[in-house]
Motif scaffolding. Structure first.
Motif, mmCIF file in Angstrom:
data_model
loop_
_atom_site.group_PDB
_atom_site.id
_atom_site.type_symbol
_atom_site.label_atom_id
_atom_site.label_comp_id
_atom_site.label_asym_id
_atom_site.label_seq_id
_atom_site.Cartn_x
_atom_site.Cartn_y
_atom_site.Cartn_z
ATOM 1 N N ASN A 128 33.180 -182.343 -58.574
ATOM 2 C CA ASN A 128 32.090 -182.770 -59.454
ATOM 3 C C ASN A 128 32.456 -183.880 -60.434
ATOM 4 O O ASN A 128 31.600 -184.363 -61.166
ATOM 5 C CB ASN A 128 31.571 -181.573 -60.253
ATOM 6 C CG ASN A 128 31.132 -180.441 -59.349
ATOM 7 O OD1 ASN A 128 30.288 -180.631 -58.484
ATOM 8 N ND2 ASN A 128 31.709 -179.258 -59.536
ATOM 9 N N ILE A 171 23.236 -182.772 -63.471
ATOM 10 C CA ILE A 171 24.598 -183.305 -63.413
ATOM 11 C C ILE A 171 25.509 -182.447 -64.289
ATOM 12 O O ILE A 171 26.630 -182.101 -63.899
ATOM 13 C CB ILE A 171 24.637 -184.771 -63.885
ATOM 14 C CG1 ILE A 171 23.979 -185.693 -62.851
ATOM 15 C CG2 ILE A 171 26.083 -185.224 -64.137
ATOM 16 C CD1 ILE A 171 23.822 -187.130 -63.318
ATOM 17 N N CYS A 172 25.018 -182.106 -65.471
ATOM 18 C CA CYS A 172 25.800 -181.292 -66.402
ATOM 19 C C CYS A 172 26.105 -179.901 -65.833
ATOM 20 O O CYS A 172 27.107 -179.285 -66.196
ATOM 21 C CB CYS A 172 25.064 -181.142 -67.732
ATOM 22 S SG CYS A 172 24.926 -182.665 -68.684
ATOM 23 N N ASN A 177 24.739 -184.834 -55.874
ATOM 24 C CA ASN A 177 23.538 -185.659 -55.703
ATOM 25 C C ASN A 177 22.585 -185.034 -54.684
ATOM 26 O O ASN A 177 21.365 -185.029 -54.867
ATOM 27 C CB ASN A 177 23.919 -187.066 -55.238
ATOM 28 C CG ASN A 177 24.385 -187.941 -56.385
ATOM 29 O OD1 ASN A 177 24.469 -187.493 -57.523
ATOM 30 N ND2 ASN A 177 24.684 -189.186 -56.092
ATOM 31 N N ARG A 195 21.028 -191.684 -61.893
ATOM 32 C CA ARG A 195 22.354 -191.461 -62.496
ATOM 33 C C ARG A 195 22.909 -192.782 -63.044
ATOM 34 O O ARG A 195 23.398 -192.834 -64.177
ATOM 35 C CB ARG A 195 23.313 -190.884 -61.456
ATOM 36 C CG ARG A 195 24.734 -190.662 -61.993
ATOM 37 C CD ARG A 195 25.704 -190.446 -60.843
ATOM 38 N NE ARG A 195 25.475 -189.203 -60.143
ATOM 39 C CZ ARG A 195 26.167 -188.079 -60.349
ATOM 40 N NH1 ARG A 195 27.133 -188.069 -61.260
ATOM 41 N NH2 ARG A 195 25.916 -186.995 -59.667
ATOM 42 N N ASN A 206 31.297 -193.044 -67.075
ATOM 43 C CA ASN A 206 31.162 -192.231 -65.871
ATOM 44 C C ASN A 206 30.433 -190.922 -66.199
ATOM 45 O O ASN A 206 29.816 -190.784 -67.248
ATOM 46 C CB ASN A 206 32.550 -191.942 -65.271
ATOM 47 C CG ASN A 206 33.503 -191.355 -66.295
ATOM 48 O OD1 ASN A 206 33.088 -190.784 -67.293
ATOM 49 N ND2 ASN A 206 34.781 -191.500 -66.045
ATOM 50 N N THR A 207 30.533 -189.959 -65.288
ATOM 51 C CA THR A 207 29.856 -188.676 -65.452
ATOM 52 C C THR A 207 30.297 -187.948 -66.718
ATOM 53 O O THR A 207 29.500 -187.242 -67.349
ATOM 54 C CB THR A 207 30.118 -187.777 -64.225
ATOM 55 O OG1 THR A 207 29.687 -188.471 -63.045
ATOM 56 C CG2 THR A 207 29.359 -186.467 -64.328
#
Length: 223
Positions: A128, A171-172, A177, A195, A206-207
């Motif tokens: 992830n 996402i959290c 995806n 995103r 980034n993420t």
């Protein structure tokens, strides 16, 4: 998950390198493909590394000489933005955590972490791109109570749309995806577009930055 997660170890203590390598060698999905006892050696190794051996994740110590972990991470994020980085440190402080978040590090682990947490963190980061413990979240919230520090992490360029917030929330929660696409009844390509726009608006690298932004702005709560 693929058959092997390729891991690089960077630490100036040889016993730490050997000990971590031995621990990881017992995991069938892990493969230590590179070790270095300083940042310069690691960068040289990456430049000459065969594509099939290039690491997915680098475990980096903070206190090293002549190049410390902070300096190394900055260079790595610039030259190899897809390389995921986990910080290993004996100095697990809020100020260090905040700085590393800004650089886009994927996880933070004290060197006295137990094996279960260590293995889980590597697996989650590979799958992830991020792994935060409950303690990490608490430290980040404490860090963000300082308005100037909060502003230093994000340079907003427009508010997130409701759909972008929906994507950010998922996402959290560490959905991929494809999983997000199924939940929101949109295509994976559209998810990636949302995103990317969120990253650009937030000013995140980034993420990791997305997750921190969501927590700070009450879009997502880890509790």
């Amino acid at each position: 998950m693929c058959d092997q997660i390729k891991i690089a170890l960077v630490d100036d203590e040889q016993l730490i390198l050997e000990g971590v390598k031995m621990l990881l060698s017992k995991e069938k999905n892990f493969s230590v493909t590179m070790m270095a006892n300083n940042g310069n050696s690691f960068l040289e190794n990456l430049e000459t590394c065969a594509e099939e051996d290039f690491p997915d994740i680098a475990l980096v110590d903070v206190q090293m000489q002549p190049m410390n972990g902070f300096e190394l991470v900055e260079i790595l994020k610039d030259k190899y933005p897809d390389l995921k980085i986990i910080i290993l440190s004996s100095h697990y402080k809020t100020s260090v955590l905040g700085y590393m978040v800004k650089l886009g590090v994927s996880a933070f682990l004290p060197k006295n972490s137990d094996k279960k947490l260590f293995i889980e963190a590597i697996s989650r980061v590979f799958e992830n791109g991020i792994f935060f413990t409950t303690e990490d979240h608490e430290m980040l919230l404490s860090y963000m109570n300082n308005t100037s520090k909060k502003k230093s992490l994000f340079s907003m360029d427009g508010d997130l749309s409701e759909r972008e917030k929906d994507v950010v929330k998922l996402i959290c929660q560490e959905f991929t995806n494809h999983e997000i696409a199924e939940k929101l009844f949109i295509s994976p390509r559209t998810v990636e577009s949302h995103r990317q726009r969120a990253i650009e608006k937030i000013g995140a690298k980034n993420t990791v930055g997305i997750v921190i932004y969501a927590i700070v702005n009450n879009i997502y709560s880890p509790a």
